[in-house]
Design an enzyme around this catalytic site. Structure first.
Site, short mmCIF file in Angstrom:
data_model
loop_
_atom_site.label_atom_id
_atom_site.label_comp_id
_atom_site.label_asym_id
_atom_site.label_seq_id
_atom_site.Cartn_x
_atom_site.Cartn_y
_atom_site.Cartn_z
N TYR A 142 0.85 -1.18 0.00
CA TYR A 142 0.00 0.00 0.00
C TYR A 142 0.89 1.23 0.00
O TYR A 142 1.84 1.32 0.78
CB TYR A 142 -0.90 0.01 1.24
CG TYR A 142 -1.77 1.24 1.38
CD1 TYR A 142 -2.79 1.51 0.47
CD2 TYR A 142 -1.57 2.14 2.44
CE1 TYR A 142 -3.59 2.63 0.60
CE2 TYR A 142 -2.39 3.26 2.58
CZ TYR A 142 -3.39 3.50 1.66
OH TYR A 142 -4.19 4.61 1.80
N ASP A 237 9.27 2.89 -0.30
CA ASP A 237 8.22 3.50 0.51
C ASP A 237 8.42 3.04 1.95
O ASP A 237 8.04 1.94 2.33
CB ASP A 237 6.84 3.08 -0.01
CG ASP A 237 5.71 3.70 0.81
OD1 ASP A 237 6.01 4.36 1.83
OD2 ASP A 237 4.54 3.54 0.43
N LYS A 265 4.32 8.82 8.97
CA LYS A 265 4.04 8.22 10.28
C LYS A 265 4.99 8.73 11.38
O LYS A 265 4.76 9.79 11.92
CB LYS A 265 3.99 6.70 10.16
CG LYS A 265 2.85 6.31 9.16
CD LYS A 265 2.41 4.88 9.15
CE LYS A 265 1.09 4.77 8.38
NZ LYS A 265 1.15 4.04 7.14
C1 LIG Z 1 0.46 4.57 5.81
C2 LIG Z 1 1.20 4.34 4.57
C3 LIG Z 1 1.08 5.21 3.47
C4 LIG Z 1 0.07 6.32 3.42
O1 LIG Z 1 0.28 7.29 4.39
P1 LIG Z 1 -0.95 8.26 4.78
O2 LIG Z 1 -0.33 9.23 5.73
O3 LIG Z 1 -1.99 7.39 5.39
O4 LIG Z 1 -1.41 8.91 3.54
C5 LIG Z 1 1.90 5.01 2.38
N1 LIG Z 1 2.78 4.01 2.35
C6 LIG Z 1 2.92 3.14 3.38
C7 LIG Z 1 3.92 2.05 3.29
C8 LIG Z 1 2.12 3.27 4.50
O5 LIG Z 1 2.24 2.37 5.49
#
Ligand SMILES: *Cc1c(COP(=O)(O)O)cnc(C)c1O
Length: 427
Positions: A142, A237, A265
């Site tokens: 994701y 990511d 995060k």
């Molecule tokens: C949480 C997450 C996102 C998206 O971040 P948001 O702040 O919710 O938009 C993108 N990539 C990874 C790997 C994530 O865990």
């Protein structure tokens, strides 16, 4: 009637599904989500005043536990200086310097407000830099909810049994190729046939949105080699894994240098902050220097930067990650032992302060294997633990999080409850 029920009924009148992010709803496990009022350390309290041990940690950010004294002090100070200026501030330089120091592949970094913005912007930059359009992503990873990334995209969608969101134009989706995670052969074949079209490969080096699934070192190394060979950019990511699995993120653990990295995060310490960064030569293509446009009214917001900077400083305390890892291992190894004693097919994995629980005999390596876990057992376990005051993610497709405040006593109490939950599964 519980206050949670009342609030959920009321919420559904004015908020779609009663929640501002789908994973908060209990759609895959059933039941009513808890409305949380306050939190401290490893705990939070719901609208009925019931206390839970929190293993969600706001889905990753709360690595220091809730209301860490130093982060709170930094935010309180920033608060008295003003909420937002829309001008550069000195603290933005400090956090940029800190990020570049801790994640050496990042020579320059831009702050944004969410992980979604970070990945979306990194992709645009990669396309602008390479002058190519095709993106490769992996099933179950994701990367936020930008159109081109919302294809076979992990937890939130998986919990609802939808591979891909409605509303994504075919003309956008056609530029995204989705491959199986950890499948070396498929990766090599894809590069052999369309390598020259690929702008970027985006990957969670340690996947945390289809439960926890480790990238195999050989897979990630091959990815690095193929991207270099074919002139595609490698985007890690690390919105979840950054500062979570190690101070330098997954790239430090694997010793692989991506071209661009997305963070989020933890770098906001619970406030809305995220970032993308990488090689200076690539970052120079961003406006105002270059032709790739990217902007944000609240990007680098002073309160978010204060929380993030204070968090990053706390993470550099001696032995922080050793301690975090020890506490996480106490949980996962204890759970595995308890499940074995109950004769269940169950396994666990953990890296730094992140863990996976699988109702299957061995940790999965790709989405298809995650999908084979025993969902009924997971749901029963989830509800038993929730009733006992232990809040795990309400989906078998999510990773879990331990904070530095989850001490031995908190974890041992969790294990006691888990023993009862596991033996109830056998009845
Ligand atoms: C949480 C997450 C996102 C998206 O971040 P948001 O702040 O919710 O938009 C993108 N990539 C990874 C790997 C994530 O865990």
């Amino acid at each position: 009637m519980s206050r949670n029920h009342e609030l959920f009924a009321r919420a559904q009148k004015t908020i779609p599904g009663g929640v501002n992010s789908p994973v908060r709803a209990f759609r895959s496990v059933g039941g009513t989500p808890c409305f949380i009022k306050r939190a401290l350390g490893p705990h939070f309290w719901d609208a009925d005043g019931k206390r839970y041990v929190d293993y969600i940690g706001s889905w990753g950010p709360m690595i220091l536990g809730h209301l860490d004294a130093q982060v709170l002090a930094a935010v309180e100070t920033a608060l008295t200086h003003g909420f937002s200026f829309g001008t550069p501030t000195e603290a933005e330089i400090e956090i940029a310097e800190e990020i570049c120091k801790l994640v050496p592949s990042i020579e320059q970094v831009r702050l944004v407000c969410s992980g979604t913005e970070a990945t979306m912007s990194a992709l645009r930059l990669a396309r602008g830099f390479t002058k190519r359009q095709r993106i490769i992503k992996f099933e179950g990873c994701y990367h936020g909810h930008a159109d081109s990334l919302l294809i076979k995209a992990g937890s939130g969608l998986l919990s609802f049994g939808q591979p891909t969101s409605a509303g994504v134009p075919d003309t956008v989706a056609q530029h995204t190729t989705v491959l199986e995670y950890n499948n070396l052969e498929q990766l090599s074949e894809t590069f052999a046939s369309i390598g020259a079209e690929i702008a970027a490969v985006i990957v969670e080096p340690i996947a945390g949105n289809m439960n926890l699934v480790r990238g195999a070192p050989t897979f990630l190394q091959k990815l690095r080699e193929l991207c270099t060979q074919h002139g595609a950019l490698l985007i890690f990511d690390e919105v979840m894994s950054g500062f979570r699995v190690a101070l330098g993120g997954a790239q430090a653990l694997y010793n692989i240098t991506p071209d661009l990295t997305c963070l989020g995060k933890i770098i906001g310490g619970g406030m809305p902050a995220a970032a993308f960064g990488g090689r200076r030569e690539i970052m120079a293509h961003l406006a105002p220097l270059g032709a790739v446009y990217q902007a944000g009214t609240l990007a680098g917001n002073p309160l978010a930067v204060a929380a993030g900077l204070a968090t990053l400083k706390r993470l550099q305390a001696p032995n922080f990650y050793e301690q975090l890892q020890t506490q996480t291992a106490r949980l996962t190894e204890g759970l595995a032992q308890a499940a074995r004693a109950a004769g269940l097919a169950f396994s666990t994995d953990h890296i730094g302060g992140m863990f996976g629980l699988y109702f299957t005999a061995r940790p999965p390596t790709c989405l298809a294997e995650v999908a084979n876990c025993n969902l009924e057992h997971f749901n029963a376990f989830f509800h038993h633990m929730l009733a006992a005051g232990f809040y795990f993610a309400p989906s078998a497709y999510e990773a879990g999080f331990v904070s530095i405040t989850h001490d031995a006593a908190v974890i041992d109490a969790t294990l006691t409850a888990a023993r009862a939950a596991f033996s109830a599964l056998n009845d």
